[in-house]
Motif scaffolding. Structure first.
Motif, PDB file in Angstrom:
ATOM      1  N   THR A 102     143.673  67.181  69.914  1.00 54.30           N
ATOM      2  CA  THR A 102     145.072  66.902  70.246  1.00 54.30           C
ATOM      3  C   THR A 102     145.327  66.988  71.749  1.00 54.30           C
ATOM      4  O   THR A 102     146.173  66.272  72.273  1.00 54.30           O
ATOM      5  N   SER A 103     144.603  67.847  72.459  1.00 59.46           N
ATOM      6  CA  SER A 103     144.816  67.952  73.902  1.00 59.46           C
ATOM      7  C   SER A 103     144.317  66.728  74.641  1.00 59.46           C
ATOM      8  O   SER A 103     144.574  66.559  75.835  1.00 59.46           O
ATOM      9  N   ARG A 104     143.625  65.842  73.921  1.00 61.69           N
ATOM     10  CA  ARG A 104     143.144  64.597  74.518  1.00 61.69           C
ATOM     11  C   ARG A 104     143.925  63.378  74.037  1.00 61.69           C
ATOM     12  O   ARG A 104     144.175  62.464  74.820  1.00 61.69           O
ATOM     13  N   VAL A 105     144.282  63.331  72.752  1.00 66.38           N
ATOM     14  CA  VAL A 105     144.825  62.094  72.198  1.00 66.38           C
ATOM     15  C   VAL A 105     146.272  62.179  71.713  1.00 66.38           C
ATOM     16  O   VAL A 105     146.869  61.154  71.393  1.00 66.38           O
ATOM     17  N   CYS A 106     146.843  63.379  71.650  1.00 69.28           N
ATOM     18  CA  CYS A 106     148.227  63.491  71.177  1.00 69.28           C
ATOM     19  C   CYS A 106     149.187  62.970  72.247  1.00 69.28           C
ATOM     20  O   CYS A 106     148.982  63.224  73.444  1.00 69.28           O
ATOM     21  N   PRO A 107     150.242  62.251  71.871  1.00 68.98           N
ATOM     22  CA  PRO A 107     151.218  61.776  72.858  1.00 68.98           C
ATOM     23  C   PRO A 107     152.158  62.864  73.366  1.00 68.98           C
ATOM     24  O   PRO A 107     153.144  62.563  74.040  1.00 68.98           O
ATOM     25  N   ALA A 108     151.851  64.115  73.065  1.00 72.95           N
ATOM     26  CA  ALA A 108     152.584  65.270  73.614  1.00 72.95           C
ATOM     27  C   ALA A 108     154.056  65.268  73.215  1.00 72.95           C
ATOM     28  O   ALA A 108     154.947  65.232  74.063  1.00 72.95           O
ATOM     29  N   LEU A 109     154.296  65.327  71.917  1.00 72.25           N
ATOM     30  CA  LEU A 109     155.666  65.454  71.441  1.00 72.25           C
ATOM     31  C   LEU A 109     156.314  66.716  71.978  1.00 72.25           C
ATOM     32  O   LEU A 109     157.530  66.762  72.184  1.00 72.25           O
ATOM     33  N   VAL A 457     143.485  66.260  41.473  1.00 79.20           N
ATOM     34  CA  VAL A 457     143.298  65.339  42.593  1.00 79.20           C
ATOM     35  C   VAL A 457     144.523  65.394  43.512  1.00 79.20           C
ATOM     36  O   VAL A 457     145.662  65.263  43.047  1.00 79.20           O
ATOM     37  N   PHE A 458     144.270  65.586  44.794  1.00 80.65           N
ATOM     38  CA  PHE A 458     145.311  65.667  45.810  1.00 80.65           C
ATOM     39  C   PHE A 458     145.092  64.554  46.839  1.00 80.65           C
ATOM     40  O   PHE A 458     143.992  64.014  46.962  1.00 80.65           O
ATOM     41  N   ALA A 459     146.134  64.224  47.566  1.00 85.53           N
ATOM     42  CA  ALA A 459     146.030  63.203  48.624  1.00 85.53           C
ATOM     43  C   ALA A 459     146.686  63.736  49.886  1.00 85.53           C
ATOM     44  O   ALA A 459     147.669  64.491  49.832  1.00 85.53           O
ATOM     45  N   THR A 460     146.154  63.311  51.042  1.00 86.26           N
ATOM     46  CA  THR A 460     146.663  63.838  52.308  1.00 86.26           C
ATOM     47  C   THR A 460     146.488  62.833  53.435  1.00 86.26           C
ATOM     48  O   THR A 460     145.754  61.852  53.313  1.00 86.26           O
ATOM     49  N   GLY A 461     147.171  63.078  54.530  1.00 84.46           N
ATOM     50  CA  GLY A 461     147.016  62.264  55.734  1.00 84.46           C
ATOM     51  C   GLY A 461     147.624  60.888  55.610  1.00 84.46           C
ATOM     52  O   GLY A 461     148.579  60.664  54.857  1.00 84.46           O
ATOM     53  N   ASP A 462     147.083  59.937  56.368  1.00 81.53           N
ATOM     54  CA  ASP A 462     147.620  58.577  56.385  1.00 81.53           C
ATOM     55  C   ASP A 462     147.606  57.936  55.007  1.00 81.53           C
ATOM     56  O   ASP A 462     148.454  57.102  54.685  1.00 81.53           O
ATOM     57  N   MET A 463     146.651  58.304  54.176  1.00 76.24           N
ATOM     58  CA  MET A 463     146.578  57.762  52.816  1.00 76.24           C
ATOM     59  C   MET A 463     147.797  58.191  52.011  1.00 76.24           C
ATOM     60  O   MET A 463     148.203  57.506  51.068  1.00 76.24           O
ATOM     61  N   HIS A 464     148.395  59.287  52.410  1.00 75.67           N
ATOM     62  CA  HIS A 464     149.539  59.857  51.701  1.00 75.67           C
ATOM     63  C   HIS A 464     150.861  59.491  52.363  1.00 75.67           C
ATOM     64  O   HIS A 464     151.815  59.100  51.692  1.00 75.67           O
ATOM     65  N   ARG A 465     150.940  59.588  53.712  1.00 80.31           N
ATOM     66  CA  ARG A 465     152.199  59.378  54.413  1.00 80.31           C
ATOM     67  C   ARG A 465     152.293  58.026  55.119  1.00 80.31           C
ATOM     68  O   ARG A 465     153.339  57.627  55.599  1.00 80.31           O
ATOM     69  N   GLY A 466     151.178  57.312  55.212  1.00 79.72           N
ATOM     70  CA  GLY A 466     151.147  56.066  55.971  1.00 79.72           C
ATOM     71  C   GLY A 466     150.646  56.324  57.379  1.00 79.72           C
ATOM     72  O   GLY A 466     150.487  57.465  57.817  1.00 79.72           O
ATOM     73  N   GLN A 467     150.385  55.248  58.102  1.00 77.75           N
ATOM     74  CA  GLN A 467     149.807  55.340  59.440  1.00 77.75           C
ATOM     75  C   GLN A 467     150.654  56.235  60.340  1.00 77.75           C
ATOM     76  O   GLN A 467     151.863  56.078  60.436  1.00 77.75           O
ATOM     77  N   SER A 468     149.998  57.193  61.011  1.00 78.67           N
ATOM     78  CA  SER A 468     150.735  58.135  61.824  1.00 78.67           C
ATOM     79  C   SER A 468     149.827  58.723  62.895  1.00 78.67           C
ATOM     80  O   SER A 468     148.724  58.229  63.137  1.00 78.67           O
ATOM     81  N   LEU A 469     150.267  59.815  63.515  1.00 81.28           N
ATOM     82  CA  LEU A 469     149.553  60.441  64.616  1.00 81.28           C
ATOM     83  C   LEU A 469     148.543  61.464  64.119  1.00 81.28           C
ATOM     84  O   LEU A 469     148.661  62.006  63.017  1.00 81.28           O
ATOM     85  N   VAL A 470     147.570  61.773  64.982  1.00 82.43           N
ATOM     86  CA  VAL A 470     146.570  62.785  64.656  1.00 82.43           C
ATOM     87  C   VAL A 470     147.233  64.122  64.345  1.00 82.43           C
ATOM     88  O   VAL A 470     146.846  64.828  63.416  1.00 82.43           O
ATOM     89  N   VAL A 471     148.268  64.466  65.107  1.00 78.92           N
ATOM     90  CA  VAL A 471     148.915  65.760  64.906  1.00 78.92           C
ATOM     91  C   VAL A 471     149.589  65.846  63.536  1.00 78.92           C
ATOM     92  O   VAL A 471     149.585  66.898  62.889  1.00 78.92           O
ATOM     93  N   TRP A 472     150.142  64.730  63.057  1.00 77.62           N
ATOM     94  CA  TRP A 472     150.707  64.725  61.709  1.00 77.62           C
ATOM     95  C   TRP A 472     149.609  64.819  60.657  1.00 77.62           C
ATOM     96  O   TRP A 472     149.776  65.446  59.607  1.00 77.62           O
ATOM     97  N   ALA A 473     148.465  64.188  60.913  1.00 79.61           N
ATOM     98  CA  ALA A 473     147.349  64.265  59.971  1.00 79.61           C
ATOM     99  C   ALA A 473     146.863  65.699  59.826  1.00 79.61           C
ATOM    100  O   ALA A 473     146.566  66.162  58.712  1.00 79.61           O
ATOM    101  N   ILE A 474     146.795  66.424  60.942  1.00 79.48           N
ATOM    102  CA  ILE A 474     146.372  67.823  60.884  1.00 79.48           C
ATOM    103  C   ILE A 474     147.378  68.648  60.087  1.00 79.48           C
ATOM    104  O   ILE A 474     147.007  69.481  59.257  1.00 79.48           O
TER     105      ILE A 474
END
Length: 497
Positions: A102-109, A457-474
């Protein structure tokens, strides 16, 4: 936190970027970071505000304000200032599994919601985060720390992007035995092949994966679950399965001439580029070469910018980026006040490089592709675009795009890269597990939950919420791990913040 008067005494300073004309000669990260002593003064700028929006992660007008991970920003800014680097690392890791990413690729919300930025420059929180995690590796704080007790429970995580890795990391810390399945030849998903090396060097990903292996996580690569490995096998062998396969269907452009040779999805372009770089330093020629080509990129987001930077590095003849939306203002509009996410024009590294090389901004706004023009051999030779205007539909109140007659323009192009976003999960995976999907083809769960309609069975990340940021995926990965743990143990002591 920090020094009460620090924001008045010290100016914001950030890492120096290598000049565009020099950095386009390589695919490495290109920032020189501040010495530790100067970085500590940046921590001093944190102004001890009463309400730290930087860590709120709240939604305002449909946009996130502050860190979705609820990072304890004022705390570790203060610890940076006082030179307590180990405790700063401990507080940072409490909420964020992967600050090296995140310190490299997050847009720093966090910085865009910083109170100090209301009437001045925000605290350089993202670079403080970078300094904390890199110092931790240097000093050994970030070394492997395996769990002392195992629960005997087994969990399979399908997909090794940031959400899958976060899920695996949390569940492993709890003592469950976790196996991560990745269909590519390297672990990391989006982090490995979706983000170019100059933004995130791949040894940084490999460094963290190695630590997770030392802590007990098992990684299986070249394992395409739903094709090479049956879903029934995982459901039989594991107590729980977590689907973290990303939002993997690229949005297409259906203009006439779409079958022309020379049109590629951005994700395929970027993956082939990084894989060839890692496998052979481009010697295998198994990448889409833009050298001496006119390149047109459709899409104005981060992925489009990454395509610009990659094309420039390969020596393209020209590069143009087509955006449907109008150019955003250079400063906040009156109807976009702090602490909302600032809807302003951002010129990213790839666009900076194109400007330096070609003398103008590569972006053309309020335009769309009308036709892909082929030569007699079926190869792409040009792209016809048309300008758009936004008009209000009086019946519905919605704003619609209309073509402006006579505004067509023909751009020379031998390569087109489609960076128009992604549309949900891949059908062969969801069909293999029998999970329901919603109208956007994301895996369906109850609101705020991660359990699918299929038992265990569980689902998470972009597969669950749709395309988003790395920080949301974490964040999704951490919340999913908590839900999985509770389902296995009847309670959970895993924190999400």
């Amino acid at each position: 936190m920090g020094k009460p008067t620090g924001f008045m005494e010290y100016e914001r300073k950030t890492s120096a970027a290598e000049k565009p004309q020099e950095r386009i000669k390589h695919f490495n990260e290109f920032h020189t970071h501040l010495p530790k002593e100067q970085q500590q003064l940046q921590g001093a700028r944190c102004m001890e505000c009463g309400v730290p929006f930087c860590q709120s992660g709240m939604m305002i007008c449909g946009m996130a304000s502050g860190c979705p991970l609820h990072n304890l920003v004022p705390e570790w800014n203060d610890l940076v200032y006082t030179g307590n680097w180990q405790q700063a690392y401990n507080r940072l890791k409490k909420t964020n599994n992967f600050p090296e990413f995140t310190s490299r690729v997050c847009p720093a919300l966090c910085e865009n919601a910083c109170t100090c930025g209301l009437n001045g420059d925000p605290v350089s929180t993202k670079e403080n985060e970078y300094a904390i995690i890199e110092n931790a590796y240097e000093q050994g704080y970030a070394a492997a720390n395996p769990p002392r007790v195992r629960t005997g429970k087994k969990v399979a995580v399908v997909g090794s992007g940031p959400s899958g890795l976060a899920t695996a990391d949390q569940l492993n810390k709890r003592g469950h035995s976790v196996t991560v399945y990745e269909r590519s030849d390297r672990v990391g998903g989006l982090l490995m092949y979706g983000i170019p090396n100059m933004k995130l060097e791949k040894q940084i990903v490999e460094r963290k994966v190695k630590i997770m292996e030392e802590e007990g996580v098992t990684f299986v690569t070249n394992a395409d679950v739903g094709k090479d490995i049956k879903a029934s096998k995982l459901l039989k062998e594991y107590d729980r399965v977590v689907l973290a396969c990303g939002s993997s269907n690229p949005r297409d452009i259906g203009a006439p001439g779409r079958d022309a040779e020379g049109i590629y999805f951005a994700v395929d372009f970027l993956k082939a580029n990084t894989k060839s770089l890692l496998d052979s330093g481009f010697q295998d020629k198994k990448y889409i070469d833009t050298k001496d080509k006119d390149v047109v990129i459709i899409g104005g987001g981060d992925t489009g910018n990454d395509c610009v930077g990659t094309s420039v590095r390969h020596g393209c003849k020209s590069v143009t980026q087509i955006e449907m939306m109008p150019k955003a203002p250079d400063t906040r509009a009156e109807n976009n006040p702090w602490p909302e996410w600032p809807k302003i024009c951002k010129t990213d590294y790839g666009q900076e490089e194109a400007i330096a090389l070609f003398g103008h901004d590569p972006r053309i706004y309020e335009s769309t592709v009308k036709e892909f023009v082929k030569d007699k051999n079926g190869k792409l030779k040009a792209v016809k675009i048309v300008k758009l205007s936004w008009e209000k539909d009086e019946a519905t109140g919605r704003m619609n795009m209309k073509e402006i007659p006579g505004s067509e323009q023909v751009l020379p192009a031998q390569i087109v890269l489609i960076a128009a976003g992604f549309l949900g999960s891949q059908k062969y995976v969801t069909d293999a597990f029998g999970v329901e999907v919603n109208e956007r083809t994301n895996v369906k769960t109850a609101p705020g939950e991660y359990r699918t309609n299929v038992a265990n069975v569980f689902a998470t990340g972009d597969m669950h919420r749709g395309q988003s940021l790395v920080v949301w995926a974490i964040r999704e990965g951490r919340e999913t791990a908590r839900a999985v743990d509770e389902s296995l143990m009847g309670y959970t002591n895993l924190g999400i913040q």
